[in-house]
Motif scaffolding. Structure first.
Motif, PDB file in Angstrom:
ATOM      1  N   PRO A  63      52.590  59.869  27.501  1.00 52.72           N
ATOM      2  CA  PRO A  63      53.000  61.276  27.624  1.00 52.72           C
ATOM      3  C   PRO A  63      52.349  62.166  26.565  1.00 52.72           C
ATOM      4  CG  PRO A  63      54.916  59.852  27.884  1.00 52.72           C
ATOM      5  CD  PRO A  63      53.769  58.945  27.502  1.00 52.72           C
ATOM      6  N   ALA A  64      52.195  61.666  25.327  1.00 51.86           N
ATOM      7  CA  ALA A  64      51.630  62.519  24.268  1.00 51.86           C
ATOM      8  C   ALA A  64      50.174  62.892  24.559  1.00 51.86           C
ATOM      9  CB  ALA A  64      51.730  61.806  22.921  1.00 51.86           C
ATOM     10  N   VAL A 258      64.861  62.224  25.229  1.00 48.96           N
ATOM     11  CA  VAL A 258      65.019  63.164  26.344  1.00 48.96           C
ATOM     12  C   VAL A 258      65.372  64.562  25.859  1.00 48.96           C
ATOM     13  CG1 VAL A 258      66.328  63.669  28.445  1.00 48.96           C
ATOM     14  CG2 VAL A 258      65.588  61.338  27.991  1.00 48.96           C
ATOM     15  N   ALA A 281      60.747  64.148  23.645  1.00 50.43           N
ATOM     16  CA  ALA A 281      61.384  65.376  24.152  1.00 50.43           C
ATOM     17  C   ALA A 281      61.040  65.541  25.622  1.00 50.43           C
ATOM     18  CB  ALA A 281      60.891  66.563  23.336  1.00 50.43           C
TER      19      ALA A 281
HETATM   20  N1  LIG Z   1      57.770  59.681  18.115  1.00 51.72           N
HETATM   21  C1  LIG Z   1      56.913  58.704  18.341  1.00 51.72           C
HETATM   22  O1  LIG Z   1      56.317  58.137  17.433  1.00 51.72           O
HETATM   23  C2  LIG Z   1      56.713  58.295  19.760  1.00 51.72           C
HETATM   24  C3  LIG Z   1      56.068  57.107  20.082  1.00 51.72           C
HETATM   25  C4  LIG Z   1      55.964  56.735  21.430  1.00 51.72           C
HETATM   26  C5  LIG Z   1      56.462  57.566  22.413  1.00 51.72           C
HETATM   27  N2  LIG Z   1      57.030  58.742  22.052  1.00 51.72           N
HETATM   28  C6  LIG Z   1      57.596  59.664  23.031  1.00 51.72           C
HETATM   29  O2  LIG Z   1      58.653  58.995  23.684  1.00 51.72           O
HETATM   30  C7  LIG Z   1      58.801  59.519  24.992  1.00 51.72           C
HETATM   31  C8  LIG Z   1      58.792  58.365  25.985  1.00 51.72           C
HETATM   32  O3  LIG Z   1      57.529  57.726  25.949  1.00 51.72           O
HETATM   33  P1  LIG Z   1      57.195  56.543  26.972  1.00 51.72           P
HETATM   34  O4  LIG Z   1      55.831  56.072  26.735  1.00 51.72           O
HETATM   35  O5  LIG Z   1      58.333  55.589  26.964  1.00 51.72           O
HETATM   36  O6  LIG Z   1      57.201  57.367  28.324  1.00 51.72           O
HETATM   37  P2  LIG Z   1      57.342  56.862  29.833  1.00 51.72           P
HETATM   38  O7  LIG Z   1      57.117  55.411  29.957  1.00 51.72           O
HETATM   39  O8  LIG Z   1      56.530  57.813  30.623  1.00 51.72           O
HETATM   40  O9  LIG Z   1      58.899  57.120  30.119  1.00 51.72           O
HETATM   41  C9  LIG Z   1      59.420  58.410  30.112  1.00 51.72           C
HETATM   42  C10 LIG Z   1      60.930  58.325  30.187  1.00 51.72           C
HETATM   43  O10 LIG Z   1      61.458  59.643  30.101  1.00 51.72           O
HETATM   44  C11 LIG Z   1      62.256  59.910  31.266  1.00 51.72           C
HETATM   45  N3  LIG Z   1      62.118  61.309  31.624  1.00 51.72           N
HETATM   46  C12 LIG Z   1      60.991  61.973  31.947  1.00 51.72           C
HETATM   47  N4  LIG Z   1      61.272  63.275  32.186  1.00 51.72           N
HETATM   48  C13 LIG Z   1      62.615  63.412  32.036  1.00 51.72           C
HETATM   49  C14 LIG Z   1      63.515  64.506  32.139  1.00 51.72           C
HETATM   50  N5  LIG Z   1      63.089  65.733  32.467  1.00 51.72           N
HETATM   51  N6  LIG Z   1      64.829  64.271  31.905  1.00 51.72           N
HETATM   52  C15 LIG Z   1      65.278  63.043  31.591  1.00 51.72           C
HETATM   53  N7  LIG Z   1      64.457  61.971  31.470  1.00 51.72           N
HETATM   54  C16 LIG Z   1      63.148  62.153  31.674  1.00 51.72           C
HETATM   55  C17 LIG Z   1      61.704  58.993  32.342  1.00 51.72           C
HETATM   56  O11 LIG Z   1      62.706  58.781  33.304  1.00 51.72           O
HETATM   57  P3  LIG Z   1      62.396  58.810  34.888  1.00 51.72           P
HETATM   58  O12 LIG Z   1      61.896  57.430  35.237  1.00 51.72           O
HETATM   59  O13 LIG Z   1      63.707  59.119  35.474  1.00 51.72           O
HETATM   60  O14 LIG Z   1      61.343  59.863  35.126  1.00 51.72           O
HETATM   61  C18 LIG Z   1      61.429  57.736  31.498  1.00 51.72           C
HETATM   62  O15 LIG Z   1      62.625  57.066  31.231  1.00 51.72           O
HETATM   63  C19 LIG Z   1      57.666  60.520  25.176  1.00 51.72           C
HETATM   64  O16 LIG Z   1      58.167  61.807  24.858  1.00 51.72           O
HETATM   65  C20 LIG Z   1      56.654  60.091  24.135  1.00 51.72           C
HETATM   66  O17 LIG Z   1      55.790  61.128  23.742  1.00 51.72           O
HETATM   67  C21 LIG Z   1      57.173  59.112  20.760  1.00 51.72           C
END
Ligand SMILES: NC(=O)c1ccc[n+]([C@@H]2O[C@H](COP(=O)([O-])OP(=O)(O)OC[C@H]3O[C@@H](n4cnc5c(N)ncnc54)[C@H](OP(=O)(O)O)[C@@H]3O)[C@@H](O)[C@H]2O)c1
Length: 380
Positions: A63-64, A258, A281
């Protein structure tokens, strides 16, 4: 040509001179489906001193990456100048598994055939090959049982999950963690690492037609309970249910990727002296927390960004990669649900550009319910 692969791709031979290299690039910020294009660039020559030529095997789309292309992410890529890209351009992608194909003079820690991931951020991984400084690469132990997919995704999501579970609360066996976005790649990693440590997870997901199938999938990974956000609507009922599951034990760690109202309701399930950690987010909404949670329950609210933790922490990072690689090789960490999309070497840049834009269009409309991983083939 464009084809999907769902299983591991073939391995490649070592010490090869790459004749033609393709990269997925953009020249200005915007929506990926509007600004990305594929370009063929000249092959790599002999690597200069202190650098290695690497060939990318698999490069996830996270996503990032979308936020980086939009120009709204704090880590910025550097413009690269190469013929074929019509002037300077950014190469997309932050994460990827590559194999070293050649090393320059003075490279001590890498040899052809080694697996590497990117230590530096925003190197540009959506391409077939690159010349990269040795200090921007991190060697990944090439262990029997460690799949390419797990290795390709181990620089972002599994380490994030590990840090989330270990940096904020000392979790004993039998402790509970609550998280949202539990079916995402980080969420799946949290479930598995928690299960390996004997920690129980309460997992929130969005409701869907096939919710029972999703529940089973997450339970197979080790989720203790899987609940939909809808159930948070009835506060009394969910609290009673959760109390029944935990036996009244305080939940001291909440993980939020989320935001929005459901995050506030999830935080309401935390006990005294708990920590709520926001690392994503996805709903693009603020995190509204009532003052009473801070005053009466002594809640602490944090943010976590892996890139910040990586800064100046090479030693910790190397240890973490080794530990995760071992865990994965032992079969204690399943690959995230994924789809590998291959840009084949025979296809034209024009066609490849259409394919890559199509991927992002589908992604923007929620058309993938799994991690998308790119494989950009090269001619050699
Ligand atoms: N801070 C850090 O160091 C770090 C590191 C890694 C990832 N992240 C962040 O963590 C988040 C998840 O990453 P990921 O790789 O696990 O992503 P991912 O595999 O694409 O999963 C995204 C998750 O978010 C849910 N989602 C998407 N849009 C939503 C909405 N509008 N309302 C509620 N739920 C929603 C999806 O659910 P559905 O299946 O229902 O769509 C899924 O559970 C991203 O924002 C990413 O940038 C941050």
């Amino acid at each position: 040509m464009f084809r999907k692969r769902t299983s591991c791709v073939r391995l490649f031979s070592t010490s090869v001179r790459i004749q033609a290299n393709r990269a997925i690039v953009y020249s200005q910020n915007g929506q990926p489906a509007d600004v990305l294009r594929a370009v063929t660039v000249p092959g790599l020559g002999a690597p200069p001193p202190q650098t290695a030529n690497v060939r990318f095997a698999l490069s996830p789309i996270n996503p990032a990456d979308v936020n980086v292309i939009e120009g709204v992410y704090p880590s910025k890529p550097r413009r690269t100048s190469f013929p074929g890209a019509r002037g300077d351009a950014f190469v997309g992608g932050n994460e990827g598994l590559a194999e070293v194909t050649d090393v320059g003079e003075g490279v001590r820690g890498l040899a052809p055939g080694d697996w590497v991931v990117m230590k530096a951020s925003q190197v540009g991984t959506w391409r077939s090959a690159a010349n990269v400084r040795e200090d921007q690469l991190l060697k990944v132990p090439r262990l029997d049982g460690l799949s390419e997919v797990n290795a390709a995704t181990m620089a972002v999501n599994p380490p994030t999950a590990y840090c989330l579970l270990s940096h904020f609360v000392a979790l004993e066996r039998g402790a509970w963690v609550v998280q949202n976005g539990a079916n995402g790649a980080v969420g799946q990693a949290v479930i598995q690492l928690a299960r390996n440590a004997g920690v129980k997870t309460l997992n929130f997901v969005r409701s869907r037609d096939d919710i029972d199938a999703l529940r089973r999938e997450l339970e197979d990974l080790g989720a203790t309970h899987v609940v939909t956000y809808d159930e948070l609507g009835d506060k009394k009922s969910i609290k009673a249910k959760v109390n029944g599951w935990t036996g009244g034990q305080d939940i001291r760690l909440g993980l939020n990727c989320v935001g929005g109202e459901s995050t506030m309701a999830m935080a309401g399930l935390l006990g005294s002296d708990a920590h709520l950690v926001t690392y994503g987010a996805m709903a693009k909404r603020p995190v509204p927390i009532p003052a009473s949670f801070y005053i009466f329950k002594n809640l602490t609210s944090h943010g976590f960004w892996l890139s910040r933790w990586y800064e100046g922490n090479d030693e910790g990072r190397i240890k973490l990669v080794e530990e995760l690689a071992r865990t994965m090789a032992l079969g204690k960490f399943k690959e995230p649900k994924h789809e590998i999309l291959t840009i084949e070497k025979e296809t034209s840049d024009e066609h490849a550009s259409g394919l890559i834009r199509g991927i992002f269009q589908r992604m923007a409309s929620g058309g993938f319910k799994k991690k998308v991983i790119l494989k950009v083939e090269s001619s050699d």
